[in-house]
Scaffold this active site. Structure first.
Site, mmCIF file in Angstrom:
data_model
loop_
_atom_site.group_PDB
_atom_site.id
_atom_site.type_symbol
_atom_site.label_atom_id
_atom_site.label_comp_id
_atom_site.label_asym_id
_atom_site.label_seq_id
_atom_site.Cartn_x
_atom_site.Cartn_y
_atom_site.Cartn_z
ATOM 1 N N HIS A 69 0.828 -1.206 0.000
ATOM 2 C CA HIS A 69 0.000 0.000 0.000
ATOM 3 C C HIS A 69 0.865 1.260 0.000
ATOM 4 O O HIS A 69 0.572 2.226 -0.701
ATOM 5 C CB HIS A 69 -0.933 0.013 1.216
ATOM 6 C CG HIS A 69 -2.216 -0.711 0.992
ATOM 7 N ND1 HIS A 69 -2.309 -2.088 0.936
ATOM 8 C CD2 HIS A 69 -3.477 -0.247 0.793
ATOM 9 C CE1 HIS A 69 -3.568 -2.424 0.719
ATOM 10 N NE2 HIS A 69 -4.294 -1.333 0.629
ATOM 11 N N LYS A 82 -9.546 -7.757 8.444
ATOM 12 C CA LYS A 82 -10.194 -8.045 9.724
ATOM 13 C C LYS A 82 -9.961 -6.846 10.633
ATOM 14 O O LYS A 82 -8.964 -6.141 10.511
ATOM 15 C CB LYS A 82 -9.683 -9.336 10.349
ATOM 16 C CG LYS A 82 -8.228 -9.299 10.751
ATOM 17 C CD LYS A 82 -7.819 -10.610 11.401
ATOM 18 C CE LYS A 82 -6.354 -10.541 11.816
ATOM 19 N NZ LYS A 82 -5.882 -11.783 12.412
#
Length: 188
Positions: A39, A104
Protein backbone atom coordinates in the site's frame (compact mmCIF):
# COMPACT_ATOMS: atom_id res chain seq x y z
CA UNK A 1 -31.79 -17.62 8.19
CA UNK A 2 -29.68 -14.93 6.49
CA UNK A 3 -29.35 -15.46 2.75
CA UNK A 4 -25.85 -15.29 1.28
CA UNK A 5 -25.42 -12.87 -1.64
CA UNK A 6 -23.27 -14.11 -4.51
CA UNK A 7 -21.28 -11.36 -6.22
CA UNK A 8 -18.80 -11.36 -9.07
CA UNK A 9 -15.96 -8.83 -9.22
CA UNK A 10 -15.24 -6.16 -10.36
CA UNK A 11 -17.79 -4.30 -8.25
CA UNK A 12 -20.12 -1.58 -9.53
CA UNK A 13 -21.87 1.23 -7.68
CA UNK A 14 -25.17 -0.60 -8.23
CA UNK A 15 -23.90 -3.80 -6.60
CA UNK A 16 -22.41 -1.90 -3.68
CA UNK A 17 -25.69 -0.01 -3.17
CA UNK A 18 -27.36 -3.37 -2.52
CA UNK A 19 -24.99 -4.29 0.33
CA UNK A 20 -25.65 -3.54 3.99
CA UNK A 21 -23.52 -4.05 7.09
CA UNK A 22 -24.09 -7.61 8.27
CA UNK A 23 -24.75 -9.10 4.80
CA UNK A 24 -23.08 -12.44 4.14
CA UNK A 25 -21.45 -12.46 0.70
CA UNK A 26 -19.60 -14.97 -1.47
CA UNK A 27 -17.24 -13.29 -3.92
CA UNK A 28 -16.17 -14.84 -7.20
CA UNK A 29 -13.80 -13.40 -9.80
CA UNK A 30 -10.57 -11.49 -9.31
CA UNK A 31 -9.16 -10.12 -6.06
CA UNK A 32 -5.83 -8.34 -5.65
CA UNK A 33 -3.68 -8.77 -2.57
CA UNK A 34 -1.73 -6.03 -0.84
CA UNK A 35 -0.59 -5.39 2.70
CA UNK A 36 0.95 -2.31 4.30
CA UNK A 37 4.29 -2.30 2.45
CA UNK A 38 2.54 -2.69 -0.92
CA UNK A 39 0.00 0.00 0.00
CA UNK A 40 2.82 2.40 0.84
CA UNK A 41 4.34 1.81 -2.61
CA UNK A 42 1.01 2.13 -4.42
CA UNK A 43 0.27 5.49 -2.79
CA UNK A 44 3.81 6.72 -3.47
CA UNK A 45 3.37 5.77 -7.16
CA UNK A 46 0.16 7.82 -7.24
CA UNK A 47 1.95 10.81 -5.66
CA UNK A 48 4.77 10.45 -8.21
CA UNK A 49 2.32 10.29 -11.12
CA UNK A 50 3.31 6.74 -12.06
CA UNK A 51 0.78 4.16 -13.34
CA UNK A 52 -0.31 1.50 -10.85
CA UNK A 53 0.44 -2.17 -11.64
CA UNK A 54 -3.31 -2.75 -12.16
CA UNK A 55 -6.38 -0.66 -12.94
CA UNK A 56 -7.87 -0.09 -9.50
CA UNK A 57 -11.35 0.98 -10.70
CA UNK A 58 -14.00 -1.41 -9.42
CA UNK A 59 -11.45 -3.75 -7.86
CA UNK A 60 -11.26 -5.44 -4.46
CA UNK A 61 -8.03 -5.64 -2.43
CA UNK A 62 -7.62 -8.50 0.04
CA UNK A 63 -5.28 -7.61 2.92
CA UNK A 64 -3.34 -10.86 3.07
CA UNK A 65 0.22 -12.16 3.06
CA UNK A 66 -0.19 -15.81 2.09
CA UNK A 67 2.20 -18.56 3.07
CA UNK A 68 4.05 -20.44 0.29
CA UNK A 69 1.92 -22.87 -1.69
CA UNK A 70 2.20 -26.59 -1.10
CA UNK A 71 2.90 -28.71 -4.21
CA UNK A 72 -0.16 -28.79 -6.46
CA UNK A 73 -1.87 -25.90 -4.67
CA UNK A 74 -2.21 -22.33 -6.06
CA UNK A 75 -1.50 -20.69 -2.70
CA UNK A 76 -0.72 -21.47 0.95
CA UNK A 77 -2.76 -20.38 3.94
CA UNK A 78 -4.41 -17.07 3.14
CA UNK A 79 -6.08 -15.46 6.13
CA UNK A 80 -6.89 -11.76 6.51
CA UNK A 81 -4.54 -9.34 8.22
CA UNK A 82 -5.50 -6.38 10.41
CA UNK A 83 -7.08 -3.74 8.17
CA UNK A 84 -6.05 -0.85 10.41
CA UNK A 85 -2.51 -1.16 9.00
CA UNK A 86 -3.86 0.09 5.67
CA UNK A 87 -5.98 2.93 7.09
CA UNK A 88 -3.43 5.62 6.25
CA UNK A 89 -3.38 4.57 2.57
CA UNK A 90 -6.91 3.31 1.86
CA UNK A 91 -8.68 6.68 1.39
CA UNK A 92 -6.33 7.56 -1.50
CA UNK A 93 -7.07 4.25 -3.26
CA UNK A 94 -10.82 4.53 -2.61
CA UNK A 95 -10.81 8.01 -4.13
CA UNK A 96 -9.25 6.52 -7.30
CA UNK A 97 -12.03 3.94 -7.68
CA UNK A 98 -11.20 1.03 -5.38
CA UNK A 99 -14.59 -0.52 -4.58
CA UNK A 100 -13.85 -3.20 -2.01
CA UNK A 101 -11.42 -4.18 0.73
CA UNK A 102 -11.20 -7.42 2.70
CA UNK A 103 -9.46 -7.65 6.06
CA UNK A 104 -10.19 -8.05 9.72
CA UNK A 105 -10.80 -5.49 12.45
CA UNK A 106 -12.29 -2.02 12.58
CA UNK A 107 -11.43 0.83 10.20
CA UNK A 108 -10.58 4.45 11.01
CA UNK A 109 -13.11 7.27 10.73
CA UNK A 110 -11.20 8.58 7.67
CA UNK A 111 -11.64 5.23 5.87
CA UNK A 112 -15.32 5.00 6.81
CA UNK A 113 -15.87 8.54 5.52
CA UNK A 114 -14.16 7.66 2.21
CA UNK A 115 -16.31 4.50 1.93
CA UNK A 116 -19.50 6.60 2.14
CA UNK A 117 -18.21 9.46 -0.03
CA UNK A 118 -16.82 7.36 -2.90
CA UNK A 119 -19.06 4.27 -2.68
CA UNK A 120 -16.84 1.46 -1.52
CA UNK A 121 -17.41 -1.46 0.87
CA UNK A 122 -15.30 -3.05 3.58
CA UNK A 123 -15.67 -6.78 4.05
CA UNK A 124 -14.29 -8.94 6.84
CA UNK A 125 -12.97 -12.42 6.22
CA UNK A 126 -13.00 -14.78 9.15
CA UNK A 127 -9.65 -14.88 10.95
CA UNK A 128 -8.20 -18.22 12.07
CA UNK A 129 -9.42 -20.20 9.07
CA UNK A 130 -6.67 -19.31 6.62
CA UNK A 131 -6.28 -22.87 5.32
CA UNK A 132 -10.01 -23.10 4.62
CA UNK A 133 -10.10 -19.70 2.89
CA UNK A 134 -7.21 -20.74 0.65
CA UNK A 135 -9.42 -23.50 -0.77
CA UNK A 136 -11.62 -20.78 -2.29
CA UNK A 137 -8.60 -19.43 -4.21
CA UNK A 138 -8.35 -21.22 -7.54
CA UNK A 139 -5.38 -19.37 -9.03
CA UNK A 140 -2.71 -17.01 -7.70
CA UNK A 141 0.20 -15.20 -9.31
CA UNK A 142 2.48 -12.35 -8.36
CA UNK A 143 1.66 -9.16 -10.24
CA UNK A 144 4.05 -6.59 -8.72
CA UNK A 145 6.60 -5.87 -5.98
CA UNK A 146 7.97 -9.43 -5.90
CA UNK A 147 10.79 -8.18 -3.66
CA UNK A 148 8.23 -7.76 -0.86
CA UNK A 149 7.91 -11.55 -0.63
CA UNK A 150 4.65 -12.52 1.04
CA UNK A 151 3.52 -8.88 0.80
CA UNK A 152 3.87 -8.74 -3.01
CA UNK A 153 0.79 -7.71 -4.97
CA UNK A 154 -0.91 -10.86 -6.26
CA UNK A 155 -3.86 -11.44 -8.51
CA UNK A 156 -6.19 -14.13 -7.20
CA UNK A 157 -8.98 -15.95 -8.96
CA UNK A 158 -11.55 -16.85 -6.29
CA UNK A 159 -14.79 -18.80 -6.21
CA UNK A 160 -17.43 -18.28 -3.52
CA UNK A 161 -14.94 -16.56 -1.19
CA UNK A 162 -16.90 -15.96 2.07
CA UNK A 163 -16.96 -12.47 3.58
CA UNK A 164 -19.25 -10.30 5.72
CA UNK A 165 -20.03 -6.64 5.03
CA UNK A 166 -18.69 -4.55 7.91
CA UNK A 167 -18.89 -0.98 6.54
CA UNK A 168 -21.38 0.01 3.84
CA UNK A 169 -22.04 3.19 1.84
CA UNK A 170 -24.86 4.19 4.20
CA UNK A 171 -22.54 4.52 7.20
CA UNK A 172 -23.46 1.10 8.56
CA UNK A 173 -20.82 -0.44 10.83
CA UNK A 174 -21.39 -4.05 11.88
CA UNK A 175 -18.85 -3.82 14.69
CA UNK A 176 -20.77 -0.94 16.34
CA UNK A 177 -24.22 -2.35 15.55
CA UNK A 178 -23.25 -5.77 16.90
CA UNK A 179 -22.15 -4.30 20.24
CA UNK A 180 -25.44 -2.37 20.52
CA UNK A 181 -27.48 -5.50 19.76
CA UNK A 182 -25.53 -7.51 22.34
CA UNK A 183 -25.97 -4.81 24.98
CA UNK A 184 -29.72 -4.68 24.30
CA UNK A 185 -30.06 -8.46 24.60
CA UNK A 186 -27.89 -8.55 27.74
CA UNK A 187 -29.99 -5.80 29.36
CA UNK A 188 -33.00 -8.03 28.85
Amino acid sequence: MIKTKKITTPLTDEVIAGLRAGDKVELSGVLYTARDAAHKRLVQMIKDGQPLPFNIRGQVIYFVGPTPAKPGMPIGSAGPTTAGRMDFYSPTLIELGLKGMIGKGARSEAVKKAIVEHKCVYFAAIGGVAALLSKKIKKAEILAFEDLGTEAVRILQVEDFPVIVINDIYGGDLYKEGIKEYAAVSAG
